[in-house]
Motif scaffolding. Structure first.
Motif, short mmCIF file in Angstrom:
data_model
loop_
_atom_site.label_atom_id
_atom_site.label_comp_id
_atom_site.label_asym_id
_atom_site.label_seq_id
_atom_site.Cartn_x
_atom_site.Cartn_y
_atom_site.Cartn_z
N LEU A 229 0.83 -1.21 0.00
CA LEU A 229 0.00 0.00 0.00
C LEU A 229 0.86 1.26 0.00
O LEU A 229 0.63 2.20 -0.77
N ALA A 230 1.88 1.28 0.83
CA ALA A 230 2.78 2.43 0.89
C ALA A 230 3.46 2.66 -0.45
O ALA A 230 3.55 3.79 -0.94
N ALA A 231 3.91 1.58 -1.09
CA ALA A 231 4.61 1.70 -2.36
C ALA A 231 3.68 2.17 -3.48
O ALA A 231 4.06 3.02 -4.29
N ILE A 232 2.46 1.65 -3.52
CA ILE A 232 1.52 2.03 -4.57
C ILE A 232 1.17 3.51 -4.49
O ILE A 232 1.19 4.23 -5.50
N LEU A 233 0.82 3.98 -3.31
CA LEU A 233 0.39 5.37 -3.16
C LEU A 233 1.49 6.35 -3.57
O LEU A 233 1.20 7.43 -4.10
N LEU A 234 2.74 5.97 -3.37
CA LEU A 234 3.85 6.88 -3.65
C LEU A 234 4.34 6.81 -5.10
O LEU A 234 4.92 7.78 -5.60
N THR A 235 4.11 5.71 -5.79
CA THR A 235 4.73 5.54 -7.11
C THR A 235 3.75 5.27 -8.24
O THR A 235 4.18 5.10 -9.39
N TYR A 236 2.46 5.27 -8.00
CA TYR A 236 1.50 4.85 -9.03
C TYR A 236 1.59 5.66 -10.33
O TYR A 236 1.46 5.08 -11.42
N PRO A 237 1.78 6.98 -10.29
CA PRO A 237 1.85 7.73 -11.56
C PRO A 237 2.88 7.18 -12.54
O PRO A 237 2.67 7.23 -13.76
N TYR A 238 3.99 6.64 -12.06
CA TYR A 238 4.99 6.06 -12.96
C TYR A 238 4.41 4.89 -13.74
O TYR A 238 4.77 4.67 -14.91
N GLN A 239 3.52 4.13 -13.11
CA GLN A 239 2.91 2.99 -13.79
C GLN A 239 2.02 3.45 -14.93
O GLN A 239 2.01 2.85 -16.01
N VAL A 240 1.26 4.51 -14.69
CA VAL A 240 0.38 5.05 -15.73
C VAL A 240 1.22 5.54 -16.91
O VAL A 240 0.90 5.26 -18.08
N ILE A 241 2.28 6.27 -16.63
CA ILE A 241 3.16 6.78 -17.70
C ILE A 241 3.75 5.64 -18.51
O ILE A 241 3.75 5.66 -19.75
N ARG A 242 4.23 4.61 -17.83
CA ARG A 242 4.83 3.48 -18.54
C ARG A 242 3.82 2.76 -19.42
O ARG A 242 4.10 2.44 -20.59
N THR A 243 2.62 2.51 -18.89
CA THR A 243 1.60 1.80 -19.66
C THR A 243 1.20 2.59 -20.89
O THR A 243 1.04 2.03 -21.99
N ARG A 244 1.04 3.88 -20.76
CA ARG A 244 0.66 4.70 -21.91
C ARG A 244 1.75 4.72 -22.98
O ARG A 244 1.46 4.76 -24.17
#
Length: 312
Positions: A229-244
Motif C-alpha cells: 500500500l505504501a509503495a503504490i500510493l507513492l509511485t503509481y503515476p509512474y505505472q500510468v506513464i509506462r503503460t501509456r
C-alpha cells in the motif's frame, strides 16, 4: 541456526520468489487486465470500451470477450512475474549479503532500500520486453487492430519486424523510476517484519535470534499488504506513464506518445492530477492481496527449504 545470509541460500530465495510470483498472477490476473485498460483511458476517442468502474469493466470484458479477454496477456504475465520475482529475491538477497557484516548485525533501512533499488533496476532491464508485450496483449480487443497479435511469440516477432529492437524497451525510463516502488515496498516490509518479530519475542519472553518462527501466514499477509500500500500510493503515476508509453502504435506506425515527458504534459493538460491515478482502484484490489499471497508463499517456501535441509 544457520544464518539466512549464507551463500547456499541464494537459489532458494530465487525459487521461493518464482513460486510466489506464479501464484500471484494465476489468482489475480483479471484485475491486472482491468487496471491496464483504465490506465490508458485518457477520455479521448479510443477503440477500447469505456468502463464505469472495476466491476463494470470485469462484467463488460467477460460478456464481450469471454474468459480469454479477462486473461489476455496471461502467458507473458506468468513468465514476467515468475522471472521478475525469482530474480528480484535473488538479487535482493545477494545485495543484502554484501551489506551484512556479521550474523548479529541488523541491516539499516538505508541498506534495505539500496538492496531493493539495486535488485529492481537489474530486473527492470531484463524483463521490460516481457512487460511491454503483456501490456499490448491486455489492451488488444477484437476490434483493436486489423492485425492482432496471435500470442506472446507472435507479438515479439511483430514488434521486432515493425518497430525494431528499441521498441521492446519503450517505457524503460518510468520502469526504472518504478524501482523506487520495490525499494519502498521491501524496506517497509523488512522494517515492519522486524517490528513484528520484536513485539512477538517480547510477548513470549524468548531470546530467539532469528524470529522467523514467531510469525505466521496471517502476519506475512498483513506485512505484505501494508508494505505494498505504501509503495503504490507513492509511485503509481509512474505505472500510468509506462503503460501509456507501451501502447501499440497506430496502423500508420505512429505512437500515441513520443516519450515520458509527452505523456506527463498530455495527461496533465487533458485530465489533471486524476489522470495519473487512473485504474488505482483495480490496482489496489489486485496488488494488496497479491502482495499478501507473494510474501506468504515466499516465506513458507523458504521454511520448507529450511526443514528439507535440516536448518529449521
Amino acid at each position: 541456526m544457520t544464518t539466512m545470509w549464507s551463500e547456499d541460500w541464494k537459489w532458494e530465495n530465487a525459487a521461493a520468489g518464482a513460486v510466489a510470483g506464479f501464484a500471484t498472477v494465476a489468482a489475480l490476473h483479471p484485475l491486472d487486465v482491468v487496471r491496464t485498460r483504465f490506465q490508458v483511458s485518457d477520455g479521448r476517442p479510443s477503440i477500447l470500451p469505456q468502463y464505469k468502474n472495476t466491476g463494470h469493466a470485469i462484467y463488460t470484458i467477460a460478456r464481450s470477450e469471454g474468459l480469454r479477454g479477462l486473461y489476455a496477456g496471461f502467458s507473458p504475465a506468468v513468465l514476467g512475474s515468475t522471472v521478475s520475482w525469482g530474480l528480484y529475491f535473488f538479487f535482493y538477497s545477494r545485495a543484502k549479503q554484501r551489506y551484512h557484516k556479521g550474523d548479529n548485525d541488523k541491516l539499516s533501512p538505508g541498506h534495505h532500500l539500496a538492496s531493493a533499488a539495486e535488485a529492481g533496476a537489474l530486473v527492470c532491464l531484463i524483463t521490460n520486453p516481457i512487460w511491454l508485450v503483456k501490456t499490448r496483449l491486455q489492451l488488444q480487443t477484437p476490434k483493436h487492430h486489423s492485425r492482432p497479435y496471435a500470442g506472446f511469440s507472435d507479438a515479439l516477432r511483430t514488434i521486432l519486424k515493425e518497430e525494431g529492437l528499441s521498441a521492446l524497451y519503450r517505457g524503460i525510463g518510468p520502469g526504472l523510476l518504478l524501482v523506487t516502488h520495490g525499494a519502498i515496498q521491501f524496506t517497509a516490509y523488512e522494517e515492519l517484519r522486524s517490528t513484528f518479530i520484536y513485539i512477538k519475542s517480547r510477548e513470549v519472553r524468548t531470546k530467539n535470534t532469528g524470529g522467523e518462527e514467531l510469525l505466521n501466514s496471517f502476519d506475512y499477509a498483513t506485512l505484505g499488504a501494508a508494505s505494498k500500500l505504501a509503495a503504490i500510493l507513492l509511485t503509481y503515476p509512474y505505472q500510468v506513464i509506462r503503460t501509456r508509453l507501451q501502447q501499440r502504435p497506430s496502423s500508420k506506425g505512429t505512437p500515441k506518445y513520443l516519450d515520458s515527458w509527452h505523456v506527463v504534459k498530455e495527461t496533465a493538460k487533458f485530465e489533471g492530477v486524476r489522470g495519473f491515478y487512473k485504474g488505482i482502484t483495480s490496482n489496489l484490489l489486485k496488488n494488496l492481496p497479491a502482495a499478501s499471497i507473494t510474501f506468504v508463499v515466499y516465506e513458507n517456501v523458504l521454511k520448507i527449504f529450511r526443514v528439507a535441509k535440516g536448518q529449521s
